[in-house]
Write a protein that holds these residues in place. Structure first.
Motif, PDB file in Angstrom:
ATOM      1  N   HIS A 140      42.900  32.897  51.553  1.00  0.00           N
ATOM      2  CA  HIS A 140      41.844  33.715  50.960  1.00  0.00           C
ATOM      3  C   HIS A 140      41.923  33.804  49.426  1.00  0.00           C
ATOM      4  O   HIS A 140      41.295  34.684  48.828  1.00  0.00           O
ATOM      5  CB  HIS A 140      41.857  35.134  51.538  1.00  0.00           C
ATOM      6  CG  HIS A 140      41.957  35.198  53.033  1.00  0.00           C
ATOM      7  ND1 HIS A 140      40.866  35.021  53.861  1.00  0.00           N
ATOM      8  CD2 HIS A 140      43.026  35.421  53.838  1.00  0.00           C
ATOM      9  CE1 HIS A 140      41.274  35.154  55.132  1.00  0.00           C
ATOM     10  NE2 HIS A 140      42.572  35.380  55.137  1.00  0.00           N
ATOM     11  N   VAL A 141      42.683  32.933  48.785  1.00  0.00           N
ATOM     12  CA  VAL A 141      42.779  32.955  47.320  1.00  0.00           C
ATOM     13  C   VAL A 141      41.533  32.316  46.717  1.00  0.00           C
ATOM     14  O   VAL A 141      41.011  31.323  47.238  1.00  0.00           O
ATOM     15  CB  VAL A 141      44.049  32.210  46.853  1.00  0.00           C
ATOM     16  CG1 VAL A 141      44.053  32.017  45.337  1.00  0.00           C
ATOM     17  CG2 VAL A 141      45.292  32.968  47.302  1.00  0.00           C
ATOM     18  N   PHE A 158      44.530  36.742  49.156  1.00  0.00           N
ATOM     19  CA  PHE A 158      43.403  37.529  48.645  1.00  0.00           C
ATOM     20  C   PHE A 158      43.398  37.711  47.125  1.00  0.00           C
ATOM     21  O   PHE A 158      42.552  38.428  46.587  1.00  0.00           O
ATOM     22  CB  PHE A 158      43.323  38.910  49.324  1.00  0.00           C
ATOM     23  CG  PHE A 158      42.980  38.839  50.785  1.00  0.00           C
ATOM     24  CD1 PHE A 158      41.681  38.604  51.198  1.00  0.00           C
ATOM     25  CD2 PHE A 158      43.964  39.000  51.744  1.00  0.00           C
ATOM     26  CE1 PHE A 158      41.357  38.532  52.547  1.00  0.00           C
ATOM     27  CE2 PHE A 158      43.658  38.931  53.098  1.00  0.00           C
ATOM     28  CZ  PHE A 158      42.355  38.697  53.507  1.00  0.00           C
ATOM     29  N   VAL A 159      44.310  37.081  46.423  1.00  0.00           N
ATOM     30  CA  VAL A 159      44.317  37.178  44.963  1.00  0.00           C
ATOM     31  C   VAL A 159      43.208  36.310  44.377  1.00  0.00           C
ATOM     32  O   VAL A 159      42.883  35.247  44.902  1.00  0.00           O
ATOM     33  CB  VAL A 159      45.693  36.763  44.407  1.00  0.00           C
ATOM     34  CG1 VAL A 159      45.622  36.402  42.929  1.00  0.00           C
ATOM     35  CG2 VAL A 159      46.703  37.880  44.628  1.00  0.00           C
ATOM     36  N   ARG A 160      42.630  36.754  43.263  1.00  0.00           N
ATOM     37  CA  ARG A 160      41.638  35.978  42.521  1.00  0.00           C
ATOM     38  C   ARG A 160      42.206  35.578  41.166  1.00  0.00           C
ATOM     39  O   ARG A 160      42.843  36.395  40.494  1.00  0.00           O
ATOM     40  CB  ARG A 160      40.348  36.777  42.320  1.00  0.00           C
ATOM     41  CG  ARG A 160      39.649  37.171  43.620  1.00  0.00           C
ATOM     42  CD  ARG A 160      38.350  37.923  43.321  1.00  0.00           C
ATOM     43  NE  ARG A 160      38.614  39.034  42.419  1.00  0.00           N
ATOM     44  CZ  ARG A 160      37.771  39.438  41.460  1.00  0.00           C
ATOM     45  NH1 ARG A 160      36.628  38.826  41.262  1.00  0.00           N
ATOM     46  NH2 ARG A 160      38.084  40.476  40.700  1.00  0.00           N
ATOM     47  N   ILE A 161      41.942  34.360  40.774  1.00  0.00           N
ATOM     48  CA  ILE A 161      42.380  33.824  39.482  1.00  0.00           C
ATOM     49  C   ILE A 161      41.129  33.450  38.698  1.00  0.00           C
ATOM     50  O   ILE A 161      40.355  32.597  39.125  1.00  0.00           O
ATOM     51  CB  ILE A 161      43.307  32.616  39.678  1.00  0.00           C
ATOM     52  CG1 ILE A 161      44.572  33.042  40.441  1.00  0.00           C
ATOM     53  CG2 ILE A 161      43.668  31.983  38.342  1.00  0.00           C
ATOM     54  CD1 ILE A 161      45.477  31.894  40.829  1.00  0.00           C
ATOM     55  N   GLY A 162      40.927  34.099  37.577  1.00  0.00           N
ATOM     56  CA  GLY A 162      39.680  33.947  36.844  1.00  0.00           C
ATOM     57  C   GLY A 162      39.528  32.606  36.157  1.00  0.00           C
ATOM     58  O   GLY A 162      40.497  31.873  35.921  1.00  0.00           O
ATOM     59  N   ALA A 163      38.299  32.286  35.814  1.00  0.00           N
ATOM     60  CA  ALA A 163      37.982  31.030  35.139  1.00  0.00           C
ATOM     61  C   ALA A 163      38.726  30.920  33.814  1.00  0.00           C
ATOM     62  O   ALA A 163      38.908  31.904  33.098  1.00  0.00           O
ATOM     63  CB  ALA A 163      36.474  30.943  34.901  1.00  0.00           C
ATOM     64  N   ALA A 172      55.206  34.344  40.238  1.00  0.00           N
ATOM     65  CA  ALA A 172      54.811  34.979  41.495  1.00  0.00           C
ATOM     66  C   ALA A 172      53.637  35.903  41.185  1.00  0.00           C
ATOM     67  O   ALA A 172      53.783  36.881  40.449  1.00  0.00           O
ATOM     68  CB  ALA A 172      55.963  35.773  42.086  1.00  0.00           C
ATOM     69  N   LEU A 173      52.478  35.569  41.733  1.00  0.00           N
ATOM     70  CA  LEU A 173      51.257  36.307  41.402  1.00  0.00           C
ATOM     71  C   LEU A 173      50.822  37.126  42.609  1.00  0.00           C
ATOM     72  O   LEU A 173      50.541  36.569  43.673  1.00  0.00           O
ATOM     73  CB  LEU A 173      50.150  35.324  41.002  1.00  0.00           C
ATOM     74  CG  LEU A 173      48.813  35.952  40.600  1.00  0.00           C
ATOM     75  CD1 LEU A 173      48.966  36.782  39.329  1.00  0.00           C
ATOM     76  CD2 LEU A 173      47.750  34.871  40.402  1.00  0.00           C
ATOM     77  N   VAL A 174      50.747  38.434  42.436  1.00  0.00           N
ATOM     78  CA  VAL A 174      50.371  39.312  43.543  1.00  0.00           C
ATOM     79  C   VAL A 174      49.110  40.122  43.259  1.00  0.00           C
ATOM     80  O   VAL A 174      48.626  40.830  44.136  1.00  0.00           O
ATOM     81  CB  VAL A 174      51.534  40.265  43.912  1.00  0.00           C
ATOM     82  CG1 VAL A 174      52.750  39.476  44.342  1.00  0.00           C
ATOM     83  CG2 VAL A 174      51.874  41.193  42.750  1.00  0.00           C
ATOM     84  N   GLN A 175      48.583  40.028  42.029  1.00  0.00           N
ATOM     85  CA  GLN A 175      47.319  40.677  41.688  1.00  0.00           C
ATOM     86  C   GLN A 175      46.456  39.704  40.898  1.00  0.00           C
ATOM     87  O   GLN A 175      46.880  38.623  40.522  1.00  0.00           O
ATOM     88  CB  GLN A 175      47.565  41.961  40.894  1.00  0.00           C
ATOM     89  CG  GLN A 175      48.172  43.089  41.730  1.00  0.00           C
ATOM     90  CD  GLN A 175      48.324  44.364  40.936  1.00  0.00           C
ATOM     91  OE1 GLN A 175      49.061  44.415  39.955  1.00  0.00           O
ATOM     92  NE2 GLN A 175      47.638  45.421  41.359  1.00  0.00           N
ATOM     93  N   ASP A 176      45.216  40.096  40.634  1.00  0.00           N
ATOM     94  CA  ASP A 176      44.238  39.197  40.025  1.00  0.00           C
ATOM     95  C   ASP A 176      44.539  38.932  38.551  1.00  0.00           C
ATOM     96  O   ASP A 176      44.959  39.837  37.811  1.00  0.00           O
ATOM     97  CB  ASP A 176      42.838  39.799  40.134  1.00  0.00           C
ATOM     98  CG  ASP A 176      42.374  40.007  41.564  1.00  0.00           C
ATOM     99  OD1 ASP A 176      43.019  39.465  42.479  1.00  0.00           O
ATOM    100  OD2 ASP A 176      41.354  40.701  41.752  1.00  0.00           O
ATOM    101  N   ILE A 177      44.279  37.699  38.110  1.00  0.00           N
ATOM    102  CA  ILE A 177      44.311  37.350  36.684  1.00  0.00           C
ATOM    103  C   ILE A 177      42.881  37.333  36.181  1.00  0.00           C
ATOM    104  O   ILE A 177      42.060  36.542  36.667  1.00  0.00           O
ATOM    105  CB  ILE A 177      44.925  35.970  36.435  1.00  0.00           C
ATOM    106  CG1 ILE A 177      46.324  35.847  37.033  1.00  0.00           C
ATOM    107  CG2 ILE A 177      44.977  35.676  34.931  1.00  0.00           C
ATOM    108  CD1 ILE A 177      46.923  34.462  36.869  1.00  0.00           C
ATOM    109  N   THR A 257      39.635  44.009  43.889  1.00  0.00           N
ATOM    110  CA  THR A 257      40.046  44.909  44.967  1.00  0.00           C
ATOM    111  C   THR A 257      41.566  45.037  45.035  1.00  0.00           C
ATOM    112  O   THR A 257      42.084  46.081  45.452  1.00  0.00           O
ATOM    113  CB  THR A 257      39.510  44.438  46.320  1.00  0.00           C
ATOM    114  OG1 THR A 257      39.967  43.104  46.581  1.00  0.00           O
ATOM    115  CG2 THR A 257      37.986  44.473  46.341  1.00  0.00           C
ATOM    116  N   ARG A 258      42.294  44.000  44.645  1.00  0.00           N
ATOM    117  CA  ARG A 258      43.769  44.077  44.621  1.00  0.00           C
ATOM    118  C   ARG A 258      44.289  44.677  43.336  1.00  0.00           C
ATOM    119  O   ARG A 258      45.483  44.996  43.235  1.00  0.00           O
ATOM    120  CB  ARG A 258      44.374  42.675  44.801  1.00  0.00           C
ATOM    121  CG  ARG A 258      44.266  42.121  46.209  1.00  0.00           C
ATOM    122  CD  ARG A 258      45.170  40.909  46.391  1.00  0.00           C
ATOM    123  NE  ARG A 258      46.559  41.204  46.135  1.00  0.00           N
ATOM    124  CZ  ARG A 258      47.395  41.761  47.014  1.00  0.00           C
ATOM    125  NH1 ARG A 258      46.959  42.083  48.220  1.00  0.00           N
ATOM    126  NH2 ARG A 258      48.654  41.983  46.706  1.00  0.00           N
TER     127      ARG A 258
END
Length: 262
Positions: A140-141, A158-163, A172-177, A257-258
């Motif tokens: 779900h990334v 469920f993490v999102r990584i921005g453009a 280690a990524l656990v929240q959105d960038i 949301t995260r």
């Protein structure tokens, strides 16, 4: 006529364009579609309900379209869709989606995916993304266009990584960038705006300056997240070249949301 090596196994029902190439000992499943000019490396397995577009180069020993690593999966005919002109190197694994999400894993166009990368079920990758060797995405990334993911990094589900963002290696990524931001570490933390990447993409000095101001508001001015959001909305209306980019960053933060990395 397709360039299919005689040792390759093509199951009945597979649709392979006449200009595609299938190397020795590859396996192509019955529900697979492969577009013009795409190359499948030796010993690679392409299975499931998988559609691969044109001009892709898929390396040796890759596993494309495998069953999702989700214990809730019960054999539903979920999908993997890969766009055009992607490079997917050896030993990469990309799984189909699940019915608990949209049922499809999506890879856009012109991505550079290096060896041993894992892309889990229901992930969405845009276009012009670089994923370095051994980068691992849980399910779900979502990754925006022009992002770079460093080698040996791990991304929580469920993490999102921005453009146009950048995640450093072994992170280690656990929240959105948020878009345009550099992050690194375990756990990943923000380290400024991806200035060099934006310059390479042709962002103006004015736009980069506006994003630097937005970054200071978000991370450096001692504001709560709600206070920062108010100021970010004000920065969207300065009448300059950076307004649309600040808006993209603000909209991303609003939709998280995260939560975003802090």
């Amino acid at each position: 006529m397709s360039k299919i090596h005689p040792t390759a196994v093509i199951e009945p029902g597979a649709q392979i364009h006449e200009t595609a190439e299938i190397a020795p000992y590859a396996l192509v499943g019955a529900h697979v579609t492969i577009g013009a000019g795409t190359t499948i490396g030796s010993h690679t397995v392409v299975e499931g309900h998988t559609t691969i577009g044109e001009g892709n180069v898929i390396g040796h020993f890759a596993s494309i379209g495998g069953r999702p690593q989700d214990m809730k999966y019960r054999g539903e005919p979920t999908k993997l869709v890969i766009g055009d002109r992607n490079t997917i190197r050896e030993f990469t694994t990309i799984h189909t989606g699940t019915v608990q999400d949209a049922g499809v894993t999506t890879i856009g166009d012109d991505n550079w995916i290096m060896a041993y990368v894992h892309i889990g079920h229901d992930c969405y990758l845009g276009s012009n993304i670089v994923m370095s060797s051994n980068a691992q995405l849980a399910g779900h990334v979502q990754i925006g266009d022009h992002a770079i993911i460093g080698g040996m990094s791990g991304v929580h589900q469920f993490v999102r990584i921005g453009a146009s963002s950048f995640l450093g290696g072994a992170s280690a990524l656990v929240q959105d960038i948020p878009p345009f931001v550099i992050a690194a570490g375990n756990k990943a933390e923000p380290h400024g705006i991806n200035v060099e990447g934006l310059r390479r993409r042709g962002f103006s000095a004015e736009a980069i300056s506006a994003l630097r101001t937005a970054y200071r508001v978000l991370y450096k001015n001692g504001l709560t997240l709600d206070e920062a959001k108010v100021q970010l909305r004000e920065l969207q209306h300065q009448g300059g070249d950076g307004d649309k980019h600040v808006k993209a960053l603000t909209d991303f933060v609003d939709a998280s949301t995260r939560g975003i990395i802090r």
